[in-house]
Design a protein around this motif. Structure first.
Motif, PDB file in Angstrom:
ATOM      1  N   GLU A  21       0.597  -1.169   0.148  1.00 38.03           N
ATOM      2  CA  GLU A  21       0.116   0.376   0.191  1.00 38.03           C
ATOM      3  C   GLU A  21       1.093   1.261  -0.423  1.00 38.03           C
ATOM      4  O   GLU A  21       0.313   1.965  -0.030  1.00 38.03           O
ATOM      5  CB  GLU A  21      -0.800   0.120   1.114  1.00 38.03           C
ATOM      6  N   SER A  22       2.218   0.917   0.060  1.00 40.99           N
ATOM      7  CA  SER A  22       3.086   2.684  -0.032  1.00 40.99           C
ATOM      8  C   SER A  22       3.982   2.751  -0.779  1.00 40.99           C
ATOM      9  O   SER A  22       3.839   1.745  -2.004  1.00 40.99           O
ATOM     10  CB  SER A  22       4.290   1.844   1.599  1.00 40.99           C
ATOM     11  N   MET A  23       4.124   3.808  -1.148  1.00 39.54           N
ATOM     12  CA  MET A  23       4.459   3.997  -2.352  1.00 39.54           C
ATOM     13  C   MET A  23       5.597   3.907  -2.577  1.00 39.54           C
ATOM     14  O   MET A  23       6.295   3.419  -3.895  1.00 39.54           O
ATOM     15  CB  MET A  23       4.724   5.829  -2.721  1.00 39.54           C
ATOM     16  N   LEU A  24       6.814   3.102  -1.393  1.00 40.84           N
ATOM     17  CA  LEU A  24       7.307   2.823  -1.717  1.00 40.84           C
ATOM     18  C   LEU A  24       7.967   1.413  -1.824  1.00 40.84           C
ATOM     19  O   LEU A  24       8.881   1.203  -3.075  1.00 40.84           O
ATOM     20  CB  LEU A  24       8.386   2.204  -0.359  1.00 40.84           C
ATOM     21  N   PHE A  25       7.080   0.610  -2.243  1.00 37.94           N
ATOM     22  CA  PHE A  25       6.624  -0.351  -2.532  1.00 37.94           C
ATOM     23  C   PHE A  25       5.993  -1.095  -3.523  1.00 37.94           C
ATOM     24  O   PHE A  25       5.532  -2.244  -4.359  1.00 37.94           O
ATOM     25  CB  PHE A  25       5.910  -1.512  -1.817  1.00 37.94           C
ATOM     26  N   ARG A  26       5.244   0.227  -4.711  1.00 41.48           N
ATOM     27  CA  ARG A  26       4.450   0.299  -5.387  1.00 41.48           C
ATOM     28  C   ARG A  26       4.877  -0.301  -6.772  1.00 41.48           C
ATOM     29  O   ARG A  26       6.105  -0.320  -7.098  1.00 41.48           O
ATOM     30  CB  ARG A  26       3.333   2.154  -6.014  1.00 41.48           C
ATOM     31  N   GLY A  27       4.010  -1.223  -7.108  1.00 43.71           N
ATOM     32  CA  GLY A  27       4.395  -2.065  -8.652  1.00 43.71           C
ATOM     33  C   GLY A  27       4.933  -3.453  -8.390  1.00 43.71           C
ATOM     34  O   GLY A  27       5.674  -4.280  -9.095  1.00 43.71           O
ATOM     35  N   THR A  43       9.389   9.157  -7.230  1.00 44.41           N
ATOM     36  CA  THR A  43       7.531   9.856  -7.003  1.00 44.41           C
ATOM     37  C   THR A  43       7.679  10.289  -5.501  1.00 44.41           C
ATOM     38  O   THR A  43       6.865  10.640  -5.595  1.00 44.41           O
ATOM     39  CB  THR A  43       7.029   8.411  -7.692  1.00 44.41           C
ATOM     40  N   ILE A  44       8.202   9.869  -4.837  1.00 41.75           N
ATOM     41  CA  ILE A  44       7.794  10.322  -3.588  1.00 41.75           C
ATOM     42  C   ILE A  44       8.690  11.697  -3.294  1.00 41.75           C
ATOM     43  O   ILE A  44       7.986  11.887  -2.449  1.00 41.75           O
ATOM     44  CB  ILE A  44       8.741   9.148  -2.418  1.00 41.75           C
ATOM     45  N   SER A  45      10.038  11.394  -4.049  1.00 39.91           N
ATOM     46  CA  SER A  45      10.755  12.522  -3.794  1.00 39.91           C
ATOM     47  C   SER A  45      10.114  13.691  -4.661  1.00 39.91           C
ATOM     48  O   SER A  45       9.439  15.608  -3.977  1.00 39.91           O
ATOM     49  CB  SER A  45      11.855  12.892  -4.712  1.00 39.91           C
ATOM     50  N   MET A  46       9.140  13.581  -5.911  1.00 38.60           N
ATOM     51  CA  MET A  46       8.160  14.812  -6.300  1.00 38.60           C
ATOM     52  C   MET A  46       6.665  14.612  -5.657  1.00 38.60           C
ATOM     53  O   MET A  46       6.645  15.880  -5.062  1.00 38.60           O
ATOM     54  CB  MET A  46       7.805  13.912  -7.964  1.00 38.60           C
ATOM     55  N   HIS A  47       6.314  14.219  -4.939  1.00 41.81           N
ATOM     56  CA  HIS A  47       5.150  14.504  -3.986  1.00 41.81           C
ATOM     57  C   HIS A  47       5.794  15.320  -2.954  1.00 41.81           C
ATOM     58  O   HIS A  47       5.415  16.200  -2.122  1.00 41.81           O
ATOM     59  CB  HIS A  47       4.808  13.137  -3.901  1.00 41.81           C
TER      60      HIS A  47
END
Length: 217
Positions: free
Chosen positions: A8-14, A133-137
């Motif tokens: 569910e975390s963006m870090l592990f997305r995909g 992606t996290i950095s951009m957010h």
């Protein structure tokens, strides 16, 4: 820990469950619990690990030499913090990370992503993409805070913040992640002045609020 929760975390997305497991092993993941008010990371220190919030939440804070506190951001469940410092390694932290409530944190040694024997692994490539992606957010979040604190009046700052939360939640009624003192710290205001202005805005029928629940009229 449940791989499905981590996905569910963006870090592990995909990532599939096998890649999540490989990432945890590759980044030497370790879990730790903290009590409300406890400091996880301190300004002026170095860290080689970033944190992923599994339960609870933390705040990113800046405190100057005179004890004045400014809240930079709120980090909730499934979100990460300190990833930039962890990747750079030798850059002292400029902020404190404090438990906003009892929380459970997964720490990961993300500099291992940069090691030559890891860079071409599928899990590492996905992790790097997700960190970008996290950095951009995070950049967007800092920009939003700039908009919130730019107005010169107390009311202007309050309205800028509440309007942005309303747009993000797609609702004129919502909860914010801050208590009254934290909201004052986030907006660079005195708590008494903030409470007085919120009272005025309620009397004028602009908003209604109770604790951290707000409604824009």
């Amino acid at each position: 820990m449940d791989p499905r929760q981590l996905q569910e975390s963006m870090l592990f997305r995909g990532m599939d469950e096998a890649e999540v497991a490989e990432t945890l092993k590759g980044l030497d993941a370790g879990e730790k619990r903290f009590k409300k008010g406890e400091m996880l990371l301190m300004a002026g220190t170095l860290t080689d690990r970033m944190g992923l919030v599994l339960e609870g939440s933390v705040t990113i804070e800046s405190t100057d030499a005179w004890g004045n506190r400014t809240i930079i951001s709120h980090v909730g469940s499934s979100q990460v913090f300190a990833e930039t410092y962890a990747l750079l390694g030798q850059e002292p932290m400029l902020v404190d990370v404090t438990a906003n409530e009892d929380c459970r944190i997964l720490f990961l040694k993300c500099r291992r992503i940069q090691e030559s024997n890891s860079r071409l692994e599928p899990w590492a490539l996905k992790c790097i993409q997700n960190l970008l992606t996290i950095s951009m957010h995070k950049n967007l979040s800092l920009s939003r805070r700039g908009f919130h604190t730019a107005p010169k009046t107390i009311r202007g700052r309050v309205m800028a913040y509440l309007n942005s939360v309303s747009l993000k939640k797609c609702s004129r009624e919502f909860d914010i992640p801050f208590d009254r003192q934290q909201l004052a710290d986030y907006l660079n205001l005195e708590r008494s002045a903030l409470s007085k202005e919120l009272g005025k805005m309620q009397k004028e029928g602009l908003i209604s609020c109770r604790k951290n629940h707000f409604q824009i009229r």
